[in-house]
Design a protein around this motif. Structure first.
Motif, short mmCIF file in Angstrom:
data_model
loop_
_atom_site.label_atom_id
_atom_site.label_comp_id
_atom_site.label_asym_id
_atom_site.label_seq_id
_atom_site.Cartn_x
_atom_site.Cartn_y
_atom_site.Cartn_z
N UNK A 208 36.91 -102.96 76.93
CA UNK A 208 36.70 -101.60 77.38
C UNK A 208 37.37 -101.34 78.73
N UNK A 209 37.53 -100.06 79.05
CA UNK A 209 37.95 -99.68 80.39
C UNK A 209 36.84 -100.05 81.37
N UNK A 210 37.16 -99.99 82.64
CA UNK A 210 36.21 -100.39 83.68
C UNK A 210 36.10 -99.25 84.70
N UNK A 211 35.53 -98.13 84.27
CA UNK A 211 35.51 -96.94 85.14
C UNK A 211 34.62 -97.12 86.37
N UNK A 212 35.11 -96.64 87.50
CA UNK A 212 34.30 -96.71 88.72
C UNK A 212 34.73 -95.63 89.69
N UNK A 213 33.79 -95.22 90.54
CA UNK A 213 34.06 -94.29 91.63
C UNK A 213 33.30 -94.78 92.85
N UNK A 214 33.68 -94.28 93.99
CA UNK A 214 32.97 -94.63 95.22
C UNK A 214 31.75 -93.75 95.37
N UNK A 215 30.80 -94.13 96.21
CA UNK A 215 29.62 -93.28 96.42
C UNK A 215 29.97 -91.89 96.96
N UNK A 216 31.10 -91.78 97.65
CA UNK A 216 31.49 -90.49 98.25
C UNK A 216 32.32 -89.63 97.30
N UNK A 217 32.57 -90.10 96.08
CA UNK A 217 33.42 -89.36 95.14
C UNK A 217 32.82 -88.00 94.82
N UNK A 218 33.68 -87.02 94.60
CA UNK A 218 33.23 -85.67 94.26
C UNK A 218 32.78 -85.60 92.81
N UNK A 224 35.98 -86.47 85.70
CA UNK A 224 37.28 -86.94 85.21
C UNK A 224 37.20 -88.40 84.78
N UNK A 225 36.53 -89.23 85.59
CA UNK A 225 36.41 -90.66 85.27
C UNK A 225 35.62 -90.87 83.97
N UNK A 226 34.56 -90.10 83.78
CA UNK A 226 33.77 -90.23 82.55
C UNK A 226 34.59 -89.80 81.33
N UNK A 231 33.50 -93.79 77.71
CA UNK A 231 32.34 -94.69 77.58
C UNK A 231 31.03 -93.96 77.88
N UNK A 232 31.14 -92.68 78.18
CA UNK A 232 29.95 -91.88 78.44
C UNK A 232 29.31 -92.16 79.78
N UNK A 233 30.03 -92.86 80.68
CA UNK A 233 29.45 -93.20 81.97
C UNK A 233 30.54 -93.66 82.93
N UNK A 234 30.21 -93.65 84.20
CA UNK A 234 31.07 -94.23 85.23
C UNK A 234 30.16 -94.96 86.21
N UNK A 235 30.65 -96.06 86.76
CA UNK A 235 29.86 -96.90 87.65
C UNK A 235 30.22 -96.58 89.10
N UNK A 236 29.20 -96.46 89.93
CA UNK A 236 29.40 -96.22 91.35
C UNK A 236 29.37 -97.56 92.06
N UNK A 304 29.59 -113.08 89.18
CA UNK A 304 29.29 -113.52 90.55
C UNK A 304 29.90 -112.59 91.60
N UNK A 305 30.96 -111.87 91.24
CA UNK A 305 31.63 -110.99 92.18
C UNK A 305 31.07 -109.58 92.18
N UNK A 306 30.25 -109.25 91.18
CA UNK A 306 29.68 -107.91 91.11
C UNK A 306 29.96 -107.25 89.78
N UNK A 307 30.58 -106.08 89.81
CA UNK A 307 30.84 -105.26 88.62
C UNK A 307 31.93 -105.90 87.77
N UNK A 308 31.58 -106.22 86.51
CA UNK A 308 32.54 -106.85 85.59
C UNK A 308 33.03 -105.87 84.53
N UNK A 309 32.14 -104.98 84.07
CA UNK A 309 32.54 -104.03 83.04
C UNK A 309 31.34 -103.35 82.41
N UNK A 310 31.59 -102.72 81.25
CA UNK A 310 30.54 -102.00 80.52
C UNK A 310 30.54 -102.45 79.07
#
Length: 322
Positions: A208-218, A224-226, A231-236, A304-310
């Motif tokens: 799958x894709x690995x969508x993400x945005x920063x906490x400050x994203x509009x 747009x990322x969703x 995948x019906x979601x984006x990770x902050x 171990x590094x954090x966000x891997x995917x969905x």
């Protein structure tokens, strides 16, 4: 045409007769049964299983069960055996011959030939005074009172007893070998059964894709990322790639209902800051269990590094795990 009541009675009577027959086998799990297990465990060859008619079909199923649970096995049809297939039996093989009566013409011809080769012969037989029983070194007794067939002719209860005794033997061998889920997975790499035993979340998430945005994203960037990654979601995530939350299609709809002015909203204000996560090395079947428990459609995969995917519900459906 029989009445509904008589049809139901016939079905119930059949199941009761076969259940009674299986329970009757318990007394036949005896010293011979133990000796058979020990011989197979100590054997250096395969287990050759043979039979005629309906017993031949049961032989094929027992072979399949043996092979899938760590007991190398091959099927040989009793009729074909006397026309050349005896050559498949090697010096260290053990032979199990299945027959209800133990006295059919094919079995009478075959059993002396099996004995001449010097292989251990096990008779799975319903008549302990039969020719097969007399020639066999050890006996698996599958005697029954009668067939479930009202004419006491069609093999029904007898084949059920053979099948159950074969399963009892296979499971006893499995347990004696300490055959575990990892071993089982090696023999079942295909299909949903194998996938439940070995397929990990990481293998699905990597597709799958690995969508993400920063906490400050509009809000615009979030939508747009969703939409882009389907995948019906984006990770902050923060600057260190650590998960701060998730925003789903549902969160966007709720946001539109709650906030009249979207201009200054950021991802951190509309995200769910307690997303459900799963480690990348976890079995995919566990992901399904969590998705079902929490009534959600996606899980965030971590390492171990954090966000891997969905991993999405559709991934599990595609793999046949649901």
């Amino acid at each position: 045409m029989k009445s509904k009541k008589s049809i139901i009675e016939a079905g119930i009577n059949t199941l009761q007769a076969e259940a009674h027959a299986i329970l009757g086998l318990i007394s036949y799990v005896n010293d011979d049964f133990v000796a058979i297990v020990e011989h197979i465990l100590a054997g250096k060859g395969r287990v050759i299983v043979t039979g005629i008619g309906k017993s031949a079909i049961i032989a094929q199923k027992i072979v399949a069960t043996f092979n899938s649970t760590g007991t190398p096995s091959s099927y040989m049809h009793a009729s074909d055996a006397v026309h050349g297939d005896l050559g498949m039996i090697q010096k260290n093989d053990i032979v199990i011959c299945i027959s209800k009566s133990g006295n059919t013409p094919e079995i009478k011809v075959l059993t002396p030939l099996l004995k001449q080769a010097g292989n251990l012969l096990i008779g799975m037989v319903g008549q302990v005074e039969s020719e097969l029983a007399k020639h066999a070194d050890l006996i698996l007794n599958t005697s029954i009172d009668k067939e479930a067939c009202p004419n006491n002719l069609a093999p029904t209860t007898s084949t059920t007893a053979q099948l159950a005794m074969g399963d009892a033997l296979a499971v006893s061998l499995l347990m004696a070998r300490d055959f575990n889920a990892d071993d089982f997975a090696r023999f079942h790499p295909g299909g949903s059964l194998g996938k439940k035993l070995y397929l990990k979340v990481s293998e699905l998430a990597q597709r799958n894709a690995k969508p993400s945005v920063s906490p400050a994203a509009s809000v615009k960037d979030v939508i747009i990322a969703i939409s882009k990654n389907r995948l019906g979601a984006v990770v902050v995530v923060d600057a260190n790639h650590q998960i701060k939350g998730i925003i789903t299609d549902g969160d966007i709809r709720r946001m539109l209902e709650k906030y009249p002015n979207l201009t200054d909203l950021t991802a951190s204000e509309i995200m769910n800051n307690n997303p459900k996560t799963i480690d990348k090395d976890t079995l995919a079947v566990t992901a399904f269990e969590l998705i079902r428990e929490y009534n959600i459609t996606q899980l965030l995969v971590t390492d171990a590094k954090g966000y891997f995917g969905i991993v999405h519900l559709h991934d599990l459906l595609h793999e046949g795990l649901i």
